[in-house]
Design a protein around this motif. Structure first.
Motif, PDB file in Angstrom:
ATOM      1  N   SER A 196       0.873  -1.177   0.000  1.00 56.77           N
ATOM      2  CA  SER A 196       0.000   0.000   0.000  1.00 56.77           C
ATOM      3  C   SER A 196       0.905   1.220   0.000  1.00 56.77           C
ATOM      4  O   SER A 196       1.656   1.449   0.963  1.00 56.77           O
ATOM      5  CB  SER A 196      -0.903   0.004   1.232  1.00 56.77           C
ATOM      6  OG  SER A 196      -1.763  -1.116   1.238  1.00 56.77           O
ATOM      7  N   TYR A 197       0.872   1.988  -1.080  1.00 53.94           N
ATOM      8  CA  TYR A 197       1.770   3.119  -1.249  1.00 53.94           C
ATOM      9  C   TYR A 197       1.158   4.399  -0.689  1.00 53.94           C
ATOM     10  O   TYR A 197      -0.048   4.642  -0.829  1.00 53.94           O
ATOM     11  CB  TYR A 197       2.086   3.330  -2.731  1.00 53.94           C
ATOM     12  CG  TYR A 197       2.973   2.265  -3.335  1.00 53.94           C
ATOM     13  CD1 TYR A 197       4.359   2.408  -3.356  1.00 53.94           C
ATOM     14  CD2 TYR A 197       2.421   1.119  -3.905  1.00 53.94           C
ATOM     15  CE1 TYR A 197       5.169   1.446  -3.921  1.00 53.94           C
ATOM     16  CE2 TYR A 197       3.232   0.139  -4.478  1.00 53.94           C
ATOM     17  CZ  TYR A 197       4.605   0.308  -4.486  1.00 53.94           C
ATOM     18  OH  TYR A 197       5.410  -0.656  -5.044  1.00 53.94           O
ATOM     19  N   ASP A 255       1.591   8.313  -9.478  1.00 51.37           N
ATOM     20  CA  ASP A 255       1.181   7.048 -10.098  1.00 51.37           C
ATOM     21  C   ASP A 255       2.301   6.433 -10.932  1.00 51.37           C
ATOM     22  O   ASP A 255       2.475   5.209 -10.967  1.00 51.37           O
ATOM     23  CB  ASP A 255      -0.053   7.254 -10.975  1.00 51.37           C
ATOM     24  CG  ASP A 255      -1.318   7.471 -10.164  1.00 51.37           C
ATOM     25  OD1 ASP A 255      -1.242   7.388  -8.915  1.00 51.37           O
ATOM     26  OD2 ASP A 255      -2.377   7.723 -10.763  1.00 51.37           O
ATOM     27  N   THR A 291       3.548  -5.772  -5.687  1.00 53.44           N
ATOM     28  CA  THR A 291       2.285  -5.510  -6.356  1.00 53.44           C
ATOM     29  C   THR A 291       1.610  -4.336  -5.664  1.00 53.44           C
ATOM     30  O   THR A 291       1.795  -4.105  -4.471  1.00 53.44           O
ATOM     31  CB  THR A 291       1.359  -6.734  -6.332  1.00 53.44           C
ATOM     32  OG1 THR A 291       1.064  -7.090  -4.965  1.00 53.44           O
ATOM     33  CG2 THR A 291       1.989  -7.928  -7.030  1.00 53.44           C
ATOM     34  N   ILE A 292       0.823  -3.598  -6.425  1.00 61.48           N
ATOM     35  CA  ILE A 292       0.199  -2.380  -5.896  1.00 61.48           C
ATOM     36  C   ILE A 292      -1.137  -2.736  -5.250  1.00 61.48           C
ATOM     37  O   ILE A 292      -2.106  -3.084  -5.919  1.00 61.48           O
ATOM     38  CB  ILE A 292      -0.014  -1.355  -7.025  1.00 61.48           C
ATOM     39  CG1 ILE A 292       1.327  -1.042  -7.711  1.00 61.48           C
ATOM     40  CG2 ILE A 292      -0.660  -0.090  -6.482  1.00 61.48           C
ATOM     41  CD1 ILE A 292       1.184  -0.227  -8.990  1.00 61.48           C
ATOM     42  N   VAL A 301       5.111   4.937  -8.642  1.00 63.17           N
ATOM     43  CA  VAL A 301       4.638   3.693  -8.039  1.00 63.17           C
ATOM     44  C   VAL A 301       4.665   2.565  -9.062  1.00 63.17           C
ATOM     45  O   VAL A 301       5.108   1.439  -8.774  1.00 63.17           O
ATOM     46  CB  VAL A 301       3.223   3.877  -7.454  1.00 63.17           C
ATOM     47  CG1 VAL A 301       2.593   2.524  -7.115  1.00 63.17           C
ATOM     48  CG2 VAL A 301       3.268   4.766  -6.216  1.00 63.17           C
ATOM     49  N   ARG A 302       4.188   2.855 -10.262  1.00 60.64           N
ATOM     50  CA  ARG A 302       4.181   1.829 -11.313  1.00 60.64           C
ATOM     51  C   ARG A 302       5.596   1.347 -11.609  1.00 60.64           C
ATOM     52  O   ARG A 302       5.839   0.148 -11.759  1.00 60.64           O
ATOM     53  CB  ARG A 302       3.542   2.404 -12.575  1.00 60.64           C
ATOM     54  CG  ARG A 302       3.523   1.453 -13.754  1.00 60.64           C
ATOM     55  CD  ARG A 302       2.922   2.114 -14.991  1.00 60.64           C
ATOM     56  NE  ARG A 302       3.671   3.305 -15.392  1.00 60.64           N
ATOM     57  CZ  ARG A 302       4.809   3.258 -16.073  1.00 60.64           C
ATOM     58  NH1 ARG A 302       5.361   2.102 -16.409  1.00 60.64           N
ATOM     59  NH2 ARG A 302       5.413   4.380 -16.412  1.00 60.64           N
ATOM     60  N   ILE A 346      -2.903   3.082  -3.616  1.00 65.92           N
ATOM     61  CA  ILE A 346      -2.097   4.308  -3.625  1.00 65.92           C
ATOM     62  C   ILE A 346      -2.904   5.397  -2.945  1.00 65.92           C
ATOM     63  O   ILE A 346      -4.058   5.635  -3.277  1.00 65.92           O
ATOM     64  CB  ILE A 346      -1.745   4.758  -5.057  1.00 65.92           C
ATOM     65  CG1 ILE A 346      -1.050   3.639  -5.849  1.00 65.92           C
ATOM     66  CG2 ILE A 346      -0.859   6.001  -5.026  1.00 65.92           C
ATOM     67  CD1 ILE A 346      -0.813   3.977  -7.300  1.00 65.92           C
ATOM     68  N   ALA A 370       6.934  -0.873  -8.780  1.00 65.32           N
ATOM     69  CA  ALA A 370       6.316  -2.201  -8.760  1.00 65.32           C
ATOM     70  C   ALA A 370       6.658  -3.035  -9.996  1.00 65.32           C
ATOM     71  O   ALA A 370       6.465  -4.253  -9.987  1.00 65.32           O
ATOM     72  CB  ALA A 370       4.798  -2.061  -8.635  1.00 65.32           C
TER      73      ALA A 370
END
Length: 220
Positions: free
Chosen positions: A96-97, A117, A214-215, A120-121, A218, A124
């Protein structure tokens, strides 16, 4: 590729520190560190080997052998050992970002000049390798962070970073196995437990293991 001659120095009366890279981290050097760490356990008087980030701590019994003998053996082993990739376990770790448990996410994105975003991508999307376990029980030093995402450690460490914090320190990623001080930046949180003193195998991760994040969400 030619192998650099390692720098070997005393680390007390019964230990030597082998520095393989003497510079920026290198994955091929890390594989050689793992191989030499395993092979050096056969030396007379060697009690333990502890791989670090492109370095290796070798502990020996000074009543059985001495630093000069071990140093010569290590140099020979370093030059004559074929590096090999450790066949590790693959782990998928949901993160959990951002939010209250990822308080540096926005600052990290600003530092890298990317939208949240996007960063984060990218974080991950990488496959990380557990290069070494150290600093505290179960703490993984992870190689494989995209260079654009690197962020120098904080000038003032926090006195309390929570267990499960997903963190960035320089060119490395990591996960806190317990609540402890840290100068790394907190970008998210996972509920995966890395260290459990009550478990049959207390430490979840081993050098050579692979990790994909894995996300899970966010925030911020």
């Amino acid at each position: 590729m030619a192998v650099k001659t390692p720098r070997i120095s005393l680390a007390g009366s019964g230990a030597l520190l082998l520095d393989g890279a003497q510079g920026a981290f290198d994955d091929a050097t890390q594989e050689l560190v793992w191989a030499v760490a395993n092979a050096a356990l056969a030396f007379e008087g060697v009690c333990e080997t502890v791989p670090g980030m492109n370095n290796l701590l070798v502990l020996f019994d000074p009543l059985t052998t001495n630093a000069q003998i071990i140093s010569e053996q290590l140099n020979s082993l370093w030059a004559g050992t074929d590096a090999h990739t450790v066949t590790g376990t693959h782990h998928t770790i949901p993160v959990s970002y951002g939010g209250a448990r990822g308080e540096d996410l926005a600052g990290w994105a600003a530092h890298c000049g990317m939208p949240v975003d996007d960063i984060v991508r990218r974080h991950a999307a990488a496959t990380y390798t557990v290069a070494a376990i150290g600093a505290m029980p179960g703490f993984p030093y992870l190689s494989g962070l995209e260079p654009r995402l690197a962020w120098a450690r904080r000038s003032s460490p926090r006195l309390k970073v929570a267990e499960g914090a997903v963190i960035i320190g320089g060119a490395q990623a990591g996960i806190m196995p317990m609540t402890a001080p840290s100068g790394w930046h907190i970008v998210g949180h996972t509920d995966v437990k890395l260290f459990d003193v009550q478990a049959e195998l207390p430490v979840l991760l081993r050098p050579g293991d692979k990790i994909r994040f894995t996300i899970a969400g966010i925030e911020g």
